[in-house]
Design an enzyme around this catalytic site. Structure first.
Site, PDB file in Angstrom:
ATOM      1  N   HIS A  66       0.850  -1.193   0.000  1.00 46.87           N
ATOM      2  CA  HIS A  66       0.000   0.000   0.000  1.00 46.87           C
ATOM      3  C   HIS A  66       0.883   1.240   0.000  1.00 46.87           C
ATOM      4  O   HIS A  66       1.782   1.358   0.818  1.00 46.87           O
ATOM      5  CB  HIS A  66      -0.906   0.017   1.248  1.00 46.87           C
ATOM      6  CG  HIS A  66      -2.085  -0.898   1.125  1.00 46.87           C
ATOM      7  ND1 HIS A  66      -3.185  -0.791   1.945  1.00 46.87           N
ATOM      8  CD2 HIS A  66      -2.337  -1.935   0.288  1.00 46.87           C
ATOM      9  CE1 HIS A  66      -4.072  -1.705   1.597  1.00 46.87           C
ATOM     10  NE2 HIS A  66      -3.580  -2.415   0.610  1.00 46.87           N
TER      11      HIS A  66
ATOM     12  N   PRO B 186      -2.661   0.073  19.129  1.00 44.40           N
ATOM     13  CA  PRO B 186      -2.473  -0.370  17.740  1.00 44.40           C
ATOM     14  C   PRO B 186      -2.732   0.690  16.675  1.00 44.40           C
ATOM     15  O   PRO B 186      -2.518   0.443  15.497  1.00 44.40           O
ATOM     16  CB  PRO B 186      -3.452  -1.541  17.609  1.00 44.40           C
ATOM     17  CG  PRO B 186      -4.406  -1.390  18.724  1.00 44.40           C
ATOM     18  CD  PRO B 186      -3.722  -0.663  19.804  1.00 44.40           C
TER      19      PRO B 186
HETATM   20  P1  FAS Z   1       3.247 -12.174  21.562  1.00 45.81           P
HETATM   21  O1  FAS Z   1       2.311 -11.804  22.688  1.00 45.81           O
HETATM   22  O2  FAS Z   1       2.744 -12.232  20.164  1.00 45.81           O
HETATM   23  O3  FAS Z   1       3.881 -13.626  21.859  1.00 45.81           O
HETATM   24  C1  FAS Z   1       4.268 -14.000  23.163  1.00 45.81           C
HETATM   25  C2  FAS Z   1       4.152 -15.516  23.248  1.00 45.81           C
HETATM   26  O4  FAS Z   1       4.656 -15.922  24.525  1.00 45.81           O
HETATM   27  C3  FAS Z   1       2.700 -15.986  23.161  1.00 45.81           C
HETATM   28  O5  FAS Z   1       2.600 -17.031  22.220  1.00 45.81           O
HETATM   29  C4  FAS Z   1       2.390 -16.478  24.581  1.00 45.81           C
HETATM   30  O6  FAS Z   1       1.497 -17.576  24.592  1.00 45.81           O
HETATM   31  C5  FAS Z   1       3.767 -16.899  25.060  1.00 45.81           C
HETATM   32  N1  FAS Z   1       3.925 -16.885  26.523  1.00 45.81           N
HETATM   33  C6  FAS Z   1       3.401 -16.013  27.404  1.00 45.81           C
HETATM   34  N2  FAS Z   1       3.779 -16.337  28.669  1.00 45.81           N
HETATM   35  C7  FAS Z   1       4.567 -17.453  28.560  1.00 45.81           C
HETATM   36  C8  FAS Z   1       5.254 -18.270  29.503  1.00 45.81           C
HETATM   37  N3  FAS Z   1       5.204 -17.998  30.810  1.00 45.81           N
HETATM   38  N4  FAS Z   1       5.962 -19.323  29.038  1.00 45.81           N
HETATM   39  C9  FAS Z   1       6.024 -19.602  27.708  1.00 45.81           C
HETATM   40  N5  FAS Z   1       5.386 -18.862  26.760  1.00 45.81           N
HETATM   41  C10 FAS Z   1       4.670 -17.797  27.196  1.00 45.81           C
HETATM   42  N6  FAS Z   1      -0.045  -4.872  16.796  1.00 45.81           N
HETATM   43  C11 FAS Z   1      -0.185  -4.195  15.636  1.00 45.81           C
HETATM   44  O7  FAS Z   1       0.819  -3.725  15.096  1.00 45.81           O
HETATM   45  N7  FAS Z   1      -1.426  -4.038  15.067  1.00 45.81           N
HETATM   46  C12 FAS Z   1      -2.557  -4.582  15.636  1.00 45.81           C
HETATM   47  O8  FAS Z   1      -3.655  -4.437  15.118  1.00 45.81           O
HETATM   48  C13 FAS Z   1      -2.452  -5.310  16.832  1.00 45.81           C
HETATM   49  N8  FAS Z   1      -3.558  -5.893  17.412  1.00 45.81           N
HETATM   50  C14 FAS Z   1      -3.407  -6.588  18.591  1.00 45.81           C
HETATM   51  C15 FAS Z   1      -4.513  -7.224  19.223  1.00 45.81           C
HETATM   52  C16 FAS Z   1      -4.361  -7.924  20.428  1.00 45.81           C
HETATM   53  C17 FAS Z   1      -5.559  -8.583  21.084  1.00 45.81           C
HETATM   54  C18 FAS Z   1      -3.086  -8.006  21.041  1.00 45.81           C
HETATM   55  C19 FAS Z   1      -2.904  -8.733  22.362  1.00 45.81           C
HETATM   56  C20 FAS Z   1      -1.986  -7.402  20.426  1.00 45.81           C
HETATM   57  C21 FAS Z   1      -2.137  -6.696  19.192  1.00 45.81           C
HETATM   58  N9  FAS Z   1      -1.052  -6.104  18.545  1.00 45.81           N
HETATM   59  C22 FAS Z   1      -1.163  -5.421  17.386  1.00 45.81           C
HETATM   60  C23 FAS Z   1       0.246  -6.201  19.098  1.00 45.81           C
HETATM   61  C24 FAS Z   1       0.803  -7.555  18.739  1.00 45.81           C
HETATM   62  O9  FAS Z   1       0.780  -7.719  17.353  1.00 45.81           O
HETATM   63  C25 FAS Z   1       2.172  -7.643  19.347  1.00 45.81           C
HETATM   64  O10 FAS Z   1       2.917  -6.447  19.139  1.00 45.81           O
HETATM   65  C26 FAS Z   1       2.965  -8.811  18.838  1.00 45.81           C
HETATM   66  O11 FAS Z   1       2.201  -9.971  19.004  1.00 45.81           O
HETATM   67  C27 FAS Z   1       4.280  -8.854  19.611  1.00 45.81           C
HETATM   68  O12 FAS Z   1       4.859 -10.070  19.397  1.00 45.81           O
HETATM   69  P2  FAS Z   1       5.620 -10.825  20.605  1.00 45.81           P
HETATM   70  O13 FAS Z   1       6.480  -9.851  21.298  1.00 45.81           O
HETATM   71  O14 FAS Z   1       6.205 -12.048  19.988  1.00 45.81           O
HETATM   72  O15 FAS Z   1       4.491 -11.185  21.668  1.00 45.81           O
HETATM   73  C1  PHB Z   2      -5.154  -4.395  11.267  1.00 47.86           C
HETATM   74  O1  PHB Z   2      -5.381  -4.589  10.058  1.00 47.86           O
HETATM   75  O2  PHB Z   2      -5.355  -5.260  12.146  1.00 47.86           O
HETATM   76  C2  PHB Z   2      -4.611  -3.050  11.693  1.00 47.86           C
HETATM   77  C3  PHB Z   2      -4.168  -2.155  10.725  1.00 47.86           C
HETATM   78  C4  PHB Z   2      -3.664  -0.923  11.124  1.00 47.86           C
HETATM   79  C5  PHB Z   2      -3.634  -0.593  12.475  1.00 47.86           C
HETATM   80  C6  PHB Z   2      -4.077  -1.499  13.437  1.00 47.86           C
HETATM   81  C7  PHB Z   2      -4.571  -2.731  13.039  1.00 47.86           C
HETATM   82  O3  PHB Z   2      -3.156   0.623  12.849  1.00 47.86           O
END
Ligand code: FAS
Ligand code: PHB
Length: 389
Positions: A72, A292
């Site tokens: 995009h 986000p």
């Molecule tokens: P993650 O949270 O992805 O991964 C951590 C992992 O560690 C998980 O698999 C968990 O199960 C595991 N874990 C936790 N505790 C543990 C333990 N004690 N032992 C072993 N494993 C354990 N970012 C965006 O840029 N755009 C978005 O739209 C967006 N929407 C989101 C919506 C939600 C509901 C959430 C929670 C986050 C969102 N994010 C978004 C942010 C998200 O994308 C994170 O930045 C991204 O997953 C970060 O990746 P990790 O640091 O790998 O953490």
């Molecule tokens: C999404 O597509 O999930 C999305 C895109 C842009 C954002 C946040 C979430 O800023």
């Protein structure tokens, strides 16, 4: 069990680190609390910065991304019934790629399996020890059996609710946080997206975002109360509220359908400093959270892993620990700029009832300035596409 790097968490941060280390012949073990199936079912981010795309391709997991990712060159902001475009490519020479985090995680999981890398899922009672020695360890329980992994270093990639951050002593750890008085109610639907690019919406009823995963899979969000519950939102109520926040012509062209996923995410800004202690290094959501709105969460996790993988390689290949010692400082310089941008986008586009009429006028002035000043648009664009690593 003995390995070089014990990685806690198999989200994007943990999996990408494991893959980058594998390519350099550095061994790791990944511990994951949930099942693979659960990890691969999460619907999260959708926007990849070019730096993220480049690093994933360099890590050998870019084939599907290049094939299915949509580049995009801009996005739109809708306000006062109008839609105005931020020309990312025109302002910066770059764009962003739309490719779901779910897909990124799946590609990295496939690469881990192909490399024969150890990924132990459904573990519990993960404990970290001996951080200030050259022989740190991680203990965990699985199916009632407790194991210890001796290692050289531990990567805490276990997200905001993980255990790694708490291994840093309370008198060392500093936490900075801002809670927002609202959340995002998100819906995934097998419908064509309403726009060709993302549409961020500022409206008196609240923020909305029209995003996508492909030309037949749409992702929508609306700002909701922080204590809102999903079961109070039927599909019909969601679509009606989204239409009410869109410009009339856009609302009329919205294609609705049954939701295949519906969830509420709280919004917060959070940073933990330092991101390292002894032989423990935090990366991704374990160390920082952004609202986000600026699409930075996943991309920050990737840039942390860029710094950490580069530092670990220097240790093993060149016996040089300068980058390991500077890891937290290197990451935080970029993290705080992304925190600022995410806070600014959130402040600009969401409804803050407690800010009153003055706050609403400031938002209107900010939007007016954004679209009447090239400098303002370039500033937004260079942050949105991602500042250099
Ligand atoms: P993650 O949270 O992805 O991964 C951590 C992992 O560690 C998980 O698999 C968990 O199960 C595991 N874990 C936790 N505790 C543990 C333990 N004690 N032992 C072993 N494993 C354990 N970012 C965006 O840029 N755009 C978005 O739209 C967006 N929407 C989101 C919506 C939600 C509901 C959430 C929670 C986050 C969102 N994010 C978004 C942010 C998200 O994308 C994170 O930045 C991204 O997953 C970060 O990746 P990790 O640091 O790998 O953490
Ligand atoms: C999404 O597509 O999930 C999305 C895109 C842009 C954002 C946040 C979430 O800023």
């Amino acid at each position: 069990m003995r390995t070089q790097i014990a990685i806690i968490g198999s989200g994007p941060a943990g999996l990408l680190l494991g893959q980058l280390l594998h390519l350099e012949g550095i061994e790791s073990v990944i511990l994951e609390r949930r099942s693979r199936k659960h990890v691969l079912s999460r619907i999260r981010a959708g926007v990849l910065e070019q730096g993220t795309v480049d690093l994933l391709c360099g890590a050998g997991v870019g084939e599907r991304l290049r094939d299915q990712g949509q580049v995009h060159d801009g996005f739109e902001i809708a306000f006062c019934g109008l839609r105005k475009r931020i020309d990312l490519r025109g302002c910066t020479g770059s764009g962003v790629t739309i490719y779901g985090q779910t897909e990124v995680t799946g590609d990295l999981m496939d690469a881990r399996d192909a490399a024969g890398g150890a990924l132990i899922d459904e573990v519990s009672d993960v404990r970290i020890g001996a951080l200030q020695t050259r022989q740190p360890f991680v203990e965990y329980t699985r199916a009632g059996d407790t194991q210890r992994i001796q290692c050289d270093f531990i990567a805490g990639c276990d997200g905001y609710h993980g255990v790694s951050r708490s291994a840093i002593p309370r008198d060392v750890l500093r936490e900075y946080e801002r809670e927002y008085p609202f959340g995002w109610l998100g819906v995934l639907a097998e419908t064509p997206p309403v726009g060709n690019e993302l549409i961020y919406v500022h409206h008196e009823r609240g923020f909305a975002l029209c995003s996508m995963r492909s030309s037949s899979l749409s992702r929508y969000y609306i700002q909701c109360a922080s204590d809102e519950v999903v079961k109070r939102w039927s599909d019909e109520r969601f679509w009606d509220e989204l239409r009410a926040r869109l410009p009339p012509a856009t609302a009329r062209s919205l294609v609705t359908g049954p939701s295949i996923e519906k969830s509420i995410a709280p919004l917060r800004s959070f940073v933990a400093e330092p991101m390292q202690h002894g032989r423990l290094f935090l990366a991704g959501d374990a160390a920082h959270i952004v609202p986000p709105t600026g699409a930075k969460g996943l991309n920050l996790a990737v840039s942390d892993i860029y710094y950490l993988s580069r530092a670990l390689l220097a240790h093993y290949r060149d016996a040089d620990d300068a980058r390991l010692q500077a890891y937290s400082e290197d990451c935080l310089r970029r993290v705080w700029k992304a925190e600022r941008f995410s806070w600014w986008m959130t402040s600009l586009l969401h409804r803050f009832p407690q800010a009153g009429a003055f706050g609403e006028r400031i938002q209107q002035a900010e939007l007016d300035y954004l679209f009447s000043s090239r400098a303002a648009s370039v500033s937004l664009a260079e942050n949105y596409i991602g500042l250099p690593f």
